[in-house]
Write a protein that holds these residues in place. Sequence first.
Motif, PDB file in Angstrom:
ATOM      1  N   LEU A   1       2.187  -6.188   7.736  1.00 19.73           N
ATOM      2  CA  LEU A   1       1.949  -4.821   7.277  1.00 19.73           C
ATOM      3  C   LEU A   1       2.499  -4.666   5.859  1.00 19.73           C
ATOM      4  CD1 LEU A   1       3.145  -3.114  10.563  1.00 19.73           C
ATOM      5  CD2 LEU A   1       0.818  -3.774   9.952  1.00 19.73           C
ATOM      6  N   THR A   2       1.738  -4.012   4.984  1.00 18.62           N
ATOM      7  CA  THR A   2       2.196  -3.859   3.607  1.00 18.62           C
ATOM      8  C   THR A   2       2.088  -2.428   3.086  1.00 18.62           C
ATOM      9  OG1 THR A   2       0.010  -4.446   2.734  1.00 18.62           O
ATOM     10  CG2 THR A   2       1.610  -6.245   2.988  1.00 18.62           C
ATOM     11  N   HIS A   3       1.528  -1.522   3.852  1.00 12.88           N
ATOM     12  CA  HIS A   3       1.354  -0.142   3.401  1.00 12.88           C
ATOM     13  C   HIS A   3       2.202   0.804   4.248  1.00 12.88           C
ATOM     14  CE1 HIS A   3      -2.380  -2.101   1.975  1.00 12.88           C
ATOM     15  NE2 HIS A   3      -2.085  -1.397   0.891  1.00 12.88           N
ATOM     16  N   PHE A   4       2.638   1.886   3.630  1.00 14.96           N
ATOM     17  CA  PHE A   4       3.497   2.870   4.285  1.00 14.96           C
ATOM     18  C   PHE A   4       2.905   3.341   5.611  1.00 14.96           C
ATOM     19  CE2 PHE A   4       5.017   7.123   5.154  1.00 14.96           C
ATOM     20  CZ  PHE A   4       6.386   7.021   4.925  1.00 14.96           C
ATOM     21  N   ARG A   5       1.656   3.776   5.588  1.00 16.80           N
ATOM     22  CA  ARG A   5       1.036   4.319   6.808  1.00 16.80           C
ATOM     23  C   ARG A   5       0.930   3.269   7.914  1.00 16.80           C
ATOM     24  NH1 ARG A   5       0.275   9.404   6.414  1.00 16.80           N
ATOM     25  NH2 ARG A   5      -0.431  10.403   4.504  1.00 16.80           N
TER      26      ARG A   5
ATOM     27  N   ASP B   1      -1.772  -0.573  -5.303  1.00 13.77           N
ATOM     28  CA  ASP B   1      -2.831  -1.193  -4.510  1.00 13.77           C
ATOM     29  C   ASP B   1      -4.157  -0.992  -5.228  1.00 13.77           C
ATOM     30  OD1 ASP B   1      -4.916  -1.649  -2.588  1.00 13.77           O
ATOM     31  OD2 ASP B   1      -3.432  -1.401  -0.999  1.00 13.77           O
ATOM     32  N   PRO B   2      -4.844  -2.083  -5.569  1.00  9.88           N
ATOM     33  CA  PRO B   2      -6.097  -1.941  -6.310  1.00  9.88           C
ATOM     34  C   PRO B   2      -7.210  -1.243  -5.521  1.00  9.88           C
ATOM     35  CG  PRO B   2      -5.703  -4.237  -5.726  1.00  9.88           C
ATOM     36  CD  PRO B   2      -4.495  -3.461  -5.314  1.00  9.88           C
ATOM     37  N   SER B   3      -7.064  -1.152  -4.196  1.00 13.19           N
ATOM     38  CA  SER B   3      -8.113  -0.535  -3.388  1.00 13.19           C
ATOM     39  C   SER B   3      -8.086   0.996  -3.451  1.00 13.19           C
ATOM     40  CB  SER B   3      -8.005  -0.995  -1.932  1.00 13.19           C
ATOM     41  OG  SER B   3      -6.849  -0.441  -1.319  1.00 13.19           O
ATOM     42  N   HIS B   4      -6.953   1.577  -3.884  1.00 10.72           N
ATOM     43  CA  HIS B   4      -6.829   3.031  -3.900  1.00 10.72           C
ATOM     44  C   HIS B   4      -5.725   3.404  -4.881  1.00 10.72           C
ATOM     45  CE1 HIS B   4      -6.025   7.115  -2.473  1.00 10.72           C
ATOM     46  NE2 HIS B   4      -7.193   7.067  -1.873  1.00 10.72           N
ATOM     47  N   ARG B   5      -5.990   4.331  -5.777  1.00 15.65           N
ATOM     48  CA  ARG B   5      -5.023   4.614  -6.843  1.00 15.65           C
ATOM     49  C   ARG B   5      -3.759   5.314  -6.358  1.00 15.65           C
ATOM     50  NH1 ARG B   5      -5.807   9.904  -9.374  1.00 15.65           N
ATOM     51  NH2 ARG B   5      -7.499  10.933  -8.277  1.00 15.65           N
TER      52      ARG B   5
ATOM     53  N   SER C   1       1.451  -1.109  -2.149  1.00 21.16           N
ATOM     54  CA  SER C   1       1.714  -2.199  -1.207  1.00 21.16           C
ATOM     55  C   SER C   1       3.151  -2.643  -1.381  1.00 21.16           C
ATOM     56  CB  SER C   1       0.798  -3.393  -1.491  1.00 21.16           C
ATOM     57  OG  SER C   1      -0.541  -3.043  -1.316  1.00 21.16           O
ATOM     58  N   TYR C   2       3.760  -3.008  -0.278  1.00 24.51           N
ATOM     59  CA  TYR C   2       5.115  -3.555  -0.309  1.00 24.51           C
ATOM     60  C   TYR C   2       5.010  -5.036   0.004  1.00 24.51           C
ATOM     61  CZ  TYR C   2       6.635   1.238  -0.459  1.00 24.51           C
ATOM     62  OH  TYR C   2       6.829   2.534  -0.850  1.00 24.51           O
ATOM     63  N   HIS C   3       5.704  -5.838  -0.804  1.00 27.50           N
ATOM     64  CA  HIS C   3       5.666  -7.290  -0.623  1.00 27.50           C
ATOM     65  C   HIS C   3       7.076  -7.850  -0.600  1.00 27.50           C
ATOM     66  CE1 HIS C   3       1.336  -7.484  -1.009  1.00 27.50           C
ATOM     67  NE2 HIS C   3       1.460  -6.597  -1.973  1.00 27.50           N
ATOM     68  N   LEU C   4       7.258  -8.870   0.213  1.00 25.74           N
ATOM     69  CA  LEU C   4       8.541  -9.545   0.297  1.00 25.74           C
ATOM     70  C   LEU C   4       8.837 -10.292  -0.997  1.00 25.74           C
ATOM     71  CD1 LEU C   4       7.956 -11.161   3.811  1.00 25.74           C
ATOM     72  CD2 LEU C   4       9.324  -9.118   3.331  1.00 25.74           C
ATOM     73  N   THR C   5      10.094 -10.320  -1.386  1.00 25.61           N
ATOM     74  CA  THR C   5      10.531 -11.155  -2.499  1.00 25.61           C
ATOM     75  C   THR C   5      11.041 -12.477  -1.926  1.00 25.61           C
ATOM     76  OG1 THR C   5      12.806 -10.358  -2.428  1.00 25.61           O
ATOM     77  CG2 THR C   5      11.241  -9.114  -3.831  1.00 25.61           C
TER      78      THR C   5
END
Length: 181
Positions: A45-49, A82-86, A90-94
């Motif tokens: 999962l990478t989005h808040f919702r 997120d390029p799909s919606h302005r 997206s949250y990504h692991l470091t």
Amino acid sequence: MLQPVASTKLPVPPGKSGCPINMTIELLGDRWSLIVLRDIMFGGLTHFRELLAASLEGIASNMLAARLAKLVDAGLLTRDADPSHRQKVSYHLTEAAIQLVPVMAQVGAWGARWLETSPELTVRAELLAEGGPALWDRFMDELRATHLAGTPVPDNGVLAQLTEAYLRAASHTTAAESSGD
């Protein structure tokens, strides 16, 4: 005072002591931080919702927002447009978060051994424990490709195997409950 971001250390305030265990617990020991990292790491999962809707533990939206901000500030997550919606991010692991895989595997194995857990939620911990460091390394490489390099999640990778095992166990649990066993 914050540590310099340019160093190899995470940008977190100094702790009550310089003990590495204390510092780690101060960063990750609250009720939600490891759960949010778990859902990103093992849930894909990478989005808040997505994180909010999939939370088995029922995290409140304000708490999720606070934990995501804390993990971004600590250098464990990145927050990217997120390029799909302005209006979507997206949250990504470091790399620092990805290197928590062995810790997560050990915590899961310990919980599976010593605590009363549900079979469908335990299966991934058991597979990670059985796979050991070789599986953890493969999973970390997969997470690096997905979160750091932006490649799609592979259909036949470690995450796919763990998800398949979970779905199989969940379907057995549902079938057993339906039959009254």
